[in-house]
Motif scaffolding. Structure first.
Motif, PDB file in Angstrom:
ATOM      1  N   GLN A 123       0.819  -1.217   0.000  1.00  0.00           N
ATOM      2  CA  GLN A 123       0.000   0.000   0.000  1.00  0.00           C
ATOM      3  C   GLN A 123       0.848   1.261   0.000  1.00  0.00           C
ATOM      4  O   GLN A 123       0.629   2.174   0.808  1.00  0.00           O
ATOM      5  CB  GLN A 123      -0.970   0.000   1.192  1.00  0.00           C
ATOM      6  N   GLN A 124       1.804   1.307  -0.911  1.00  0.00           N
ATOM      7  CA  GLN A 124       2.691   2.461  -1.008  1.00  0.00           C
ATOM      8  C   GLN A 124       2.781   2.910  -2.461  1.00  0.00           C
ATOM      9  O   GLN A 124       2.802   2.074  -3.364  1.00  0.00           O
ATOM     10  CB  GLN A 124       4.109   2.103  -0.540  1.00  0.00           C
ATOM     11  N   PRO A 125       2.878   4.223  -2.700  1.00  0.00           N
ATOM     12  CA  PRO A 125       3.140   4.684  -4.066  1.00  0.00           C
ATOM     13  C   PRO A 125       4.553   4.291  -4.487  1.00  0.00           C
ATOM     14  O   PRO A 125       5.410   4.038  -3.633  1.00  0.00           O
ATOM     15  CB  PRO A 125       3.001   6.203  -3.957  1.00  0.00           C
ATOM     16  N   ALA A 126       4.803   4.227  -5.779  1.00  0.00           N
ATOM     17  CA  ALA A 126       6.139   3.882  -6.273  1.00  0.00           C
ATOM     18  C   ALA A 126       6.364   4.525  -7.628  1.00  0.00           C
ATOM     19  O   ALA A 126       5.420   4.762  -8.380  1.00  0.00           O
ATOM     20  CB  ALA A 126       6.292   2.361  -6.390  1.00  0.00           C
ATOM     21  N   ALA A 127       7.640   4.811  -7.912  1.00  0.00           N
ATOM     22  CA  ALA A 127       7.993   5.409  -9.200  1.00  0.00           C
ATOM     23  C   ALA A 127       8.968   4.510  -9.947  1.00  0.00           C
ATOM     24  O   ALA A 127       9.862   3.912  -9.350  1.00  0.00           O
ATOM     25  CB  ALA A 127       8.625   6.776  -8.983  1.00  0.00           C
ATOM     26  N   LEU A 128       8.770   4.410 -11.243  1.00  0.00           N
ATOM     27  CA  LEU A 128       9.695   3.702 -12.129  1.00  0.00           C
ATOM     28  C   LEU A 128      10.278   4.734 -13.092  1.00  0.00           C
ATOM     29  O   LEU A 128       9.537   5.428 -13.785  1.00  0.00           O
ATOM     30  CB  LEU A 128       8.952   2.616 -12.910  1.00  0.00           C
ATOM     31  N   ILE A 129      11.588   4.830 -13.085  1.00  0.00           N
ATOM     32  CA  ILE A 129      12.262   5.807 -13.935  1.00  0.00           C
ATOM     33  C   ILE A 129      12.857   5.075 -15.126  1.00  0.00           C
ATOM     34  O   ILE A 129      13.608   4.105 -14.960  1.00  0.00           O
ATOM     35  CB  ILE A 129      13.366   6.528 -13.139  1.00  0.00           C
ATOM     36  N   LEU A 130      12.487   5.494 -16.319  1.00  0.00           N
ATOM     37  CA  LEU A 130      13.007   4.863 -17.534  1.00  0.00           C
ATOM     38  C   LEU A 130      14.235   5.638 -17.996  1.00  0.00           C
ATOM     39  O   LEU A 130      14.139   6.745 -18.521  1.00  0.00           O
ATOM     40  CB  LEU A 130      11.940   4.858 -18.628  1.00  0.00           C
ATOM     41  N   SER A 131      15.401   5.044 -17.795  1.00  0.00           N
ATOM     42  CA  SER A 131      16.665   5.690 -18.145  1.00  0.00           C
ATOM     43  C   SER A 131      16.858   5.722 -19.663  1.00  0.00           C
ATOM     44  O   SER A 131      16.424   4.811 -20.376  1.00  0.00           O
ATOM     45  CB  SER A 131      17.812   4.909 -17.501  1.00  0.00           C
TER      46      SER A 131
END
Lengths: 206, 180
Positions: free
Chosen positions: B156-164
């Motif tokens: 139950q946490q937000p998350a970010a995926l960074i596309l390099s």
């Protein structure tokens, strides 16, 4: 049809808590209500907690987007966004998004007292004459309008419950403050709301 | 993880579908173009543009609380507009709002505005204590994206995926040198 067109200039200035109570009294089908930051959600809370209420404690301007997300996730449930005028000014673009996606189950209520009441009553930058219902119509919500008085508000709410939206009702407010404050426990608010939406089942009481 | 000859954006689409992530509000980005096109072409998804990234965070937060998963697509400069709403909505309420950020401003950026705002992204994520992962390799793409999405929902946490740009090729100074 009404003989006199209700505008931002001739709409009666009403009491937010009274209007909120009138709205809640008409909700009989577990409709979702998202209360925007500040006094808007304080009065929703004061009108009596419902499992289908969500109270914002930050993220100013996101009551309509949050309600839109709920409406998209559950097209069979009516969803109401209660948003303040200052908050809407921060996120006007969301009206265009709502018009484009056109969720039939969404109603936007804008509580317009013309001031940032919670910070001391400073006037908003709309003092020059910005008309939120006109802005909504310009964004593609052609039936957006102002409620003339309490009876008209009740009629409009009933119309929102019985017909397809998206709907937009502007409400001119007097300067009375909120009744009480929402209990600021965001995780508990989220948990209760998810249960109210049927999106979470838990054996934990509450 | 086997990428089986799939491009990064096809892998992302496959992982989103496997995890029932359907709602995709976005502010467009050139690097994300093939992903956005693939998502629009697949009726599994409900994808649309929004005026601001903040709006998209609100929409996904509402949808998740009502039982429908979603992910916001944006570029680095869009992420930089989000600190207030991330702190006070998905972080404070513990709502698994997913974000996929096309990383602009590094590894050959030509726009000084993008390069300047790039410097704020990791410090912002760190200061929010928000889980994030940078995807740099095609052979790791499925694992990183899949596990990040799963963990976000399980905890139950937000998350970010960074596309390099190492994964996507980025947006190059001169279009001629971009290897397609």
């Amino acid at each position: 049809m009404a003989e006199i067109l209700t505008t931002a200039h001739n709409a009666k200035r009403m009491y937010r808590f009274d209007l909120t109570q009138r709205l809640v009294a008409r909700l009989t089908k577990n409709e979702a209500v998202v209360g925007g930051i500040g006094h808007t959600n304080f009065d929703l809370w004061s009108a009596g907690h419902r499992a289908q209420n969500f109270y914002m404690l930050g993220s100013m301007g996101l009551a309509i987007p949050i309600a839109l997300g709920v409406a998209l996730a559950q097209p069979d449930r009516k969803v109401f966004a209660l948003e303040g005028d200052g908050s809407l000014l921060m996120q006007l673009g969301c009206l265009a998004t709502v018009a484009t996606l056109a969720p039939k189950n969404l109603t936007i209520l804008v509580m317009d007292n013309g001031v940032y009441q919670i910070t001391g009553g400073q006037g908003t930058p709309a003092a020059g004459g910005a008309d939120y219902a006109a802005i909504a119509r310009g964004c593609g919500l052609p039936n957006a309008g102002w409620a003339a008085d309490e009876a008209d508000f009740e009629r409009l709410v009933q119309q929102c419950l019985e017909t397809d939206g998206p709907h937009f009702i502007g409400l001119k407010l007097d300067d009375q403050g909120p009744v009480t404050q929402t209990e600021r426990d965001p995780v508990q608010i989220r948990d209760r709301f998810m249960r109210g939406m049927g999106a979470k089942k838990s054996k934990l009481p509450g | 993880m086997e990428s089986a000859g799939r491009a990064w954006h096809q892998i992302v689409i496959d992982v989103l579908k496997a995890n029932e992530v359907r709602l995709i509000p976005y502010v467009p980005d050139n690097v994300l173009k093939p992903l956005i096109a693939g998502i629009h072409a697949d009726p599994f998804f409900e994808a649309f543009t929004v005026a601001r990234e903040e709006e998209a965070v609100g929409i996904v937060a509402g949808a998740v609380m009502a039982g429908r998963r979603g992910m916001v697509l944006m570029q680095t400069s869009g992420f930089a507009t989000l600190a207030n709403v991330l702190a006070s909505l998905p972080c404070a309420y513990q709502i698994p709002v997913l974000m996929m950020v096309s990383e602009r401003g590094t590894l050959g950026e030509f726009n000084i505005g993008q390069a300047a705002v790039w410097r704020t992204m990791r410090p912002t994520l760190e200061s929010l204590a928000m889980p994030y992962h940078v995807v740099t390799r095609l052979d790791e793409c499925e694992f990183v994206v899949d596990r990040t999405i799963r963990q976000a929902h399980l905890t139950q946490q937000p998350a970010a995926l960074i596309l390099s740009p190492l994964l996507t090729g980025g947006k190059s100074v001169t279009p001629k040198v971009v290897a397609q």
